[in-house]
Every structure is written in C-alpha cells, then in structure tokens.
Design a protein around this motif. Structure first.
Motif, PDB file in Angstrom:
ATOM      1  N   THR A 150       0.751  -0.986   0.148  1.00 31.47           N
ATOM      2  CA  THR A 150       0.025   0.074  -0.254  1.00 31.47           C
ATOM      3  C   THR A 150       0.928   1.342   0.287  1.00 31.47           C
ATOM      4  O   THR A 150       1.639   1.493   0.440  1.00 31.47           O
ATOM      5  CB  THR A 150      -0.755   0.311   1.447  1.00 31.47           C
ATOM      6  N   GLY A 151       0.376   2.372  -0.328  1.00 30.04           N
ATOM      7  CA  GLY A 151       1.035   3.230  -0.546  1.00 30.04           C
ATOM      8  C   GLY A 151       1.464   3.993  -1.995  1.00 30.04           C
ATOM      9  O   GLY A 151       1.606   2.111  -2.230  1.00 30.04           O
ATOM     10  N   SER A 152       2.664   4.639  -1.738  1.00 30.94           N
ATOM     11  CA  SER A 152       3.187   4.874  -2.718  1.00 30.94           C
ATOM     12  C   SER A 152       4.327   6.311  -3.499  1.00 30.94           C
ATOM     13  O   SER A 152       4.847   6.252  -2.123  1.00 30.94           O
ATOM     14  CB  SER A 152       2.187   5.760  -4.290  1.00 30.94           C
ATOM     15  N   ASP A 153       4.949   6.471  -4.088  1.00 27.52           N
ATOM     16  CA  ASP A 153       6.794   6.924  -3.610  1.00 27.52           C
ATOM     17  C   ASP A 153       6.134   7.884  -3.159  1.00 27.52           C
ATOM     18  O   ASP A 153       6.259   8.892  -2.516  1.00 27.52           O
ATOM     19  CB  ASP A 153       6.962   6.468  -5.591  1.00 27.52           C
TER      20      ASP A 153
ATOM     21  N   ASN B 206       2.579   8.130   2.814  1.00 25.31           N
ATOM     22  CA  ASN B 206       1.296   7.985   4.182  1.00 25.31           C
ATOM     23  C   ASN B 206       0.094   7.645   3.373  1.00 25.31           C
ATOM     24  O   ASN B 206      -0.721   7.459   4.829  1.00 25.31           O
ATOM     25  CB  ASN B 206       1.117   9.215   4.711  1.00 25.31           C
ATOM     26  N   ASP B 207      -0.232   7.312   2.439  1.00 22.33           N
ATOM     27  CA  ASP B 207      -1.085   6.828   2.378  1.00 22.33           C
ATOM     28  C   ASP B 207      -0.864   5.369   2.697  1.00 22.33           C
ATOM     29  O   ASP B 207      -1.799   4.067   0.855  1.00 22.33           O
ATOM     30  CB  ASP B 207      -2.034   7.204   1.190  1.00 22.33           C
ATOM     31  N   ILE B 208      -0.721   5.115   3.386  1.00 25.35           N
ATOM     32  CA  ILE B 208      -1.076   3.475   3.560  1.00 25.35           C
ATOM     33  C   ILE B 208      -1.544   2.410   4.561  1.00 25.35           C
ATOM     34  O   ILE B 208      -2.840   3.845   5.384  1.00 25.35           O
ATOM     35  CB  ILE B 208       0.460   2.393   3.807  1.00 25.35           C
TER      36      ILE B 208
ATOM     37  N   GLY C 145       2.130  -1.227   6.274  1.00 27.60           N
ATOM     38  CA  GLY C 145       0.981  -0.370   4.893  1.00 27.60           C
ATOM     39  C   GLY C 145       1.386  -1.877   4.110  1.00 27.60           C
ATOM     40  O   GLY C 145       1.160  -2.023   3.021  1.00 27.60           O
ATOM     41  N   ASN C 146       2.540  -2.892   4.595  1.00 26.89           N
ATOM     42  CA  ASN C 146       2.852  -3.998   3.830  1.00 26.89           C
ATOM     43  C   ASN C 146       2.484  -5.567   4.642  1.00 26.89           C
ATOM     44  O   ASN C 146       2.525  -5.424   5.499  1.00 26.89           O
ATOM     45  CB  ASN C 146       4.045  -4.062   2.646  1.00 26.89           C
ATOM     46  N   ILE C 147       2.204  -6.768   3.661  1.00 25.34           N
ATOM     47  CA  ILE C 147       2.294  -8.123   3.927  1.00 25.34           C
ATOM     48  C   ILE C 147       2.713  -8.773   3.164  1.00 25.34           C
ATOM     49  O   ILE C 147       2.564  -8.359   2.092  1.00 25.34           O
ATOM     50  CB  ILE C 147       0.795  -8.311   4.781  1.00 25.34           C
TER      51      ILE C 147
ATOM     52  N   ILE D 184      -4.500   1.472  -2.811  1.00 27.03           N
ATOM     53  CA  ILE D 184      -3.526  -0.024  -2.612  1.00 27.03           C
ATOM     54  C   ILE D 184      -3.054  -0.582  -3.658  1.00 27.03           C
ATOM     55  O   ILE D 184      -3.773  -0.403  -5.152  1.00 27.03           O
ATOM     56  CB  ILE D 184      -4.755  -1.049  -2.319  1.00 27.03           C
ATOM     57  N   ARG D 185      -1.411  -0.438  -3.637  1.00 29.69           N
ATOM     58  CA  ARG D 185      -0.127  -0.081  -5.229  1.00 29.69           C
ATOM     59  C   ARG D 185      -0.439  -1.389  -6.072  1.00 29.69           C
ATOM     60  O   ARG D 185      -0.380  -1.369  -7.410  1.00 29.69           O
ATOM     61  CB  ARG D 185       1.050   0.564  -5.006  1.00 29.69           C
ATOM     62  N   SER D 186      -1.080  -2.870  -4.705  1.00 31.72           N
ATOM     63  CA  SER D 186      -0.600  -3.840  -5.269  1.00 31.72           C
ATOM     64  C   SER D 186      -0.828  -4.694  -4.763  1.00 31.72           C
ATOM     65  O   SER D 186      -0.693  -5.106  -3.268  1.00 31.72           O
ATOM     66  CB  SER D 186       0.771  -4.554  -5.942  1.00 31.72           C
ATOM     67  N   ILE D 187      -1.407  -6.333  -5.897  1.00 27.06           N
ATOM     68  CA  ILE D 187      -1.869  -7.849  -4.698  1.00 27.06           C
ATOM     69  C   ILE D 187      -1.506  -8.366  -5.426  1.00 27.06           C
ATOM     70  O   ILE D 187      -1.940  -8.416  -6.216  1.00 27.06           O
ATOM     71  CB  ILE D 187      -3.853  -7.332  -4.571  1.00 27.06           C
TER      72      ILE D 187
END
Length: 496
Positions: free
Chosen positions: A409-412, A416-418, A451-453, A483-486
């Motif tokens: 989640t979040g982006s470069d 903080n949008d995680i 923000g990650n798993i 949500i950047r990638s699933i």
C-alpha cells in the motif's frame, strides 16, 4: 543458402506486384489531391474504413457475397486485378497478396502459441540481429521453445547483404531452423509503394520520411506473413535482449486477462518493443499500416489502431520483459542509448492473480477503482480515509490453492497513504449477499506492517481451497488509502 526463383513463382509474383503497383499509383494520385488535408480528415477516413470493415464482418453482407470475396482474393480475374487489390487495402480482414521469398526455414503445419516478429535492415553502424535471436532462444526453456516461432523479415533491398546475413544466421541457428522455430523471409522490392515525393508531415526531412514510411511497409508485410502461424504475436525490434522465461511470464499475464477485452498489451515502454497482439488482428493492422504508411511513424499508428478498436488506455505490464540493447539507430547510424528502467533480467516471478471479482465498501476516489490494485498494469486503488471494519475483498471465479500473497500500500508520491492498521484474511464457503458474493468463514493470516504484508507457504497453513482473500481495516485512519498492488501466486500442480 540461395533465393528461390522458380518460373511459376516469378510469374505469379510479377502479376501480383503489377496489381500492387497500380494501387500504389492510385493512392499516390489520391495523395496529391489531399496534400493539404488535415489530421481530422485522416482520423475520419481511418474510422470510416474500420467501421466499414466491422459492418461487413458483423453479418450485414450476404454469406454468398463474402464467399465470393474470399474466392476472388485467391483467384482474381485478370481484368479485375486492380479492383481486387484495392479491395485488399480497404477490407482490413483479408490477407495481402504478396509472394514472399523464403530465405531460411519453412512454416510448420501446427499453430504455435506465440510468433515473435523482427524486421531488420542494413545499419551504417552496428548490427544486433544475431544477438537478438540468440537472446530469444537462450532465455527460453526447452518446453517454451516448443511454443514459439521467430520470423525475421530482412527488409533491405541490398540482396548481397541479405545473402551474407542469411548464411550467418543459418550457420549459427541451424538446429532452430530445422526444428521450425526460425524463419527468415523477404518481401520483394517490387511490392513496395513509391518512396519518392512523400508527404512531409511534422516537417521531417525527406530521408527521415522515406525511412519511417518504408519501415511501416516493412512491418505491414511482416504482420501479413505471420497471420496464421500462432495464436498471439509479439512485435520486437532487432536490437533487443529478453528476460529469462519471458514466455512463461507472458502466458501468466494473458491468462490473468482472460475474459477482458484488449487489443495491445505492452511489455516494454520503448518503441515497437514488446507489443503483443491477438493474431486474428494482424490482417487489420497490416492493412492499417499500408494505408497510412506515409502519414506518421509506426509507433504513432499503433496508438491510433489500438484506440480505433476501442482500447482507450495503455495496458503496460511491469517489470518489462524486453530491453533495448543497441547503441546506434538503424536510421543513419545515429546514437540511440534509450533504456527501459523497468526491465528485469529475471521476470519469472510475475504473480498469477487468478480471475476474480473485487468488492470494497471504502469510498473510491474518481476512477481509481478496486480492479486496479489487482492488475499487473502500473496503476492502483485509491480510496478516502477508511474506518474500522471496512473491507477490500477478492472473490475468485473458482476456488484455488494459493502459495504466496503479497500486498503493498502507499506510493512513492504519497508515502503516508498506507494501510496503517489492517489484517489479511482468506475465506471459504461462498454465499450471496446484497453487496455481492462473500465468504462466510475466514481465517486471519497476519497483520499489515508499515503498510505491507507478505505471507508464504499459504497452502501449507490453510487446509481448504481458498475462495476469498480479504483486507480488513482494524482501526480508522485520517489518511487516504492507496493499495498499490495485490499479488497472488497459485500452487503449481506437480509435474507428471
């Protein structure tokens, strides 16, 4: 290796080439009449031709007439050769009547999965064709090699250069030629339109216009030849290196797009490199390039073609599977050191992402919808601040075994949008609800950190085939959520 030149083939080629020249002359006259035409007119003409073709294909022409057109394209009456050839250029679904020279190899009867097309001309500085062919074969496994055929169009009119290069290709790749994995062809010069007095759109110099116009015709003849060789077609340039097992990565992406409409998938952000098409679209694309060969460069025409067939947006995948490796352009030997910074040598770890439906009760911002987080394309889901209990769920079309799950989640730009507080769950026992299908039983796999798993060996931790994957918000937050990638990897069945 020598060029084939049987008398009957020569006669057929001569007759066919004469009809092609008549058409090119007709088009030249049309060009003179519309030298002052505008780009809007060009757009109108392109749209008209495509919709005319769709009208014919959709059944508004009697089957008898369609059959007659097909028969005419195979055995045109001599008195109607001009009309037939012009029909070739205006009916985008038919093949172009060209007699090719087979310089090395012959097509197999069995359709392959993928054709890789390369067009090459003599360069003033450097030649990378042999390295490109070598990279294609070296980066493919034995099983992958069974599913591909490489077609090289030597599009230079210097026959001595072609002869020498064919000898070198034959010496280095003889076993691939014998196995039917490599073909080298040439469209004779007499089939080409006039390359003099072309329209100078965009204030390009005459030699540049000539180069890019001929290149469009080179590609058109290559596409035309490759129409029936495989189910899919990949366009490459002749100065490219490939990632390892690129075909396996391609197949994963194609499978993940099953059921969705697409015209062109892109596996590189550079030029004509890594552009994938359905083979059924190649006749239309070949005609399209021929009809507008002098209007603009090939990569611009590809964009127009994609849009006219109703694929509005670019569909490009990361990591890129192909990298530009040449230092000198085929145009005047100018320096060209462009590199794709998204290229990865080992791209086999592309996720499987089985076909699924996605649901969320998080307020979506504009068009950053849920499906964009699940796509391999460079895009993401973006929602307004989530609350405790909000969810983002993936419901598979059919239950599946999952080996690994990775969610970012979040982006470069918006670090903080995680998802500050969340959990990852997998579920079974699908039931219908007012908001769509949902699983009635879930097991938690873990909590998000920063923000990650990432959870590995899921199939060893879960006893059932998974029907749902769910992200649950465990605490409200003030920040928006990207949500950047699933990414999901399925369990591969054991080899027999």
């Amino acid at each position: 290796m020598h060029l084939r030149s049987e008398p009957r083939i020569k006669q057929d080629r001569s007759e066919s080439a004469c009809s092609m020249r008549l058409v090119w002359k007709s088009l030249d006259k049309m060009r003179c009449l519309r030298k002052r035409s505008t780009i809007p007119f060009l757009g109108f003409l392109i749209t008209f031709l495509l919709f005319l073709n769709l009208y014919i294909e959709d059944g508004y022409v009697l089957e008898g007439d369609k059959r007659q057109l097909r028969e005419t394209s195979v055995h045109p009456p001599s008195s109607d050769r001009y009309v037939h050839t012009f029909r070739d250029l205006s009916n985008f679904s038919g093949s172009i009547n060209v007699t090719y020279r087979y310089l090395a190899g012959t097509p197999l009867n069995r359709k392959k999965y993928l054709t890789i097309g390369l067009s090459s001309v003599k360069r003033k500085r450097g030649n990378y064709l042999l390295e490109t062919i070598k990279s294609i074969f070296d980066q493919s496994s034995y099983e992958e090699l069974k599913e591909i055929v490489v077609v090289v169009h030597l599009a230079d009119f210097d026959l001595v250069w072609c002869e020498n290069l064919v000898q070198e290709i034959t010496r280095k790749f003889a076993h691939h030629i014998i196995a039917g994995r490599l073909l080298v062809i040439q469209a004779p010069e007499e089939y080409y339109p006039s390359l003099d007095g072309l329209k100078r759109n965009y204030n390009d110099p005459d030699d540049r216009v000539r180069f890019r116009s001929k290149q469009n015709v080179d590609y058109a003849f290559l596409l035309n030849f490759c129409t029936n060789l495989s189910h899919f077609y990949m366009m490459l340039e002749d100065d490219v290196r490939c990632s390892r097992n690129f075909l396996t990565a391609l197949k994963k992406v194609i499978t993940s797009r099953d059921g969705s409409y697409w015209v062109m998938l892109e596996f590189s952000k550079l030029g004509y490199i890594g552009k994938l098409y359905h083979s059924r679209d190649l006749p239309r694309l070949a005609h399209f390039l021929l009809m507008f060969y002098q209007e603009m460069p090939c990569d611009w025409l590809l964009i127009h073609f994609r849009g006219l067939l109703a694929q509005k947006d670019v569909i490009r995948f990361k990591p890129s599977l192909f990298q530009h490796m040449g230092y000198y352009s085929s145009y005047k030997g100018a320096e060209n050191k462009l590199k794709d910074d998204d290229f990865e040598e080992d791209s086999i770890d592309i996720p499987d992402n089985p076909p699924a439906s996605l649901y969320t009760n998080i307020n979506v911002f504009e068009n950053y919808d849920a499906t964009k987080a699940y796509s391999s394309v460079d895009e993401y889901f973006w929602g307004k601040p989530p609350s405790t209990g909000d969810f983002f769920v993936i419901v598979f079309n059919k239950s599946t075994k999952i080996n690994k799950i990775k969610i970012s989640t979040g982006s470069d730009d918006r670090q903080n949008d995680i998802l500050h507080h969340g959990a990852l769950e997998v579920g079974e026992k699908l039931v219908g609800t007012k908001k769509g299908k949902q699983c009635s039983s879930y097991i938690t796999l873990g909590e998000f950190k920063n923000g990650n798993i990432e959870v590995q060996d899921v199939d060893h931790k879960i006893a059932f085939d998974i029907e749902c994957v769910c992200i649950v918000v465990t605490a409200s937050q003030k920040e928006w959520l990207i949500i950047r990638s699933i990414s999901l990897w399925t369990t591969q069945p054991p080899s027999q």
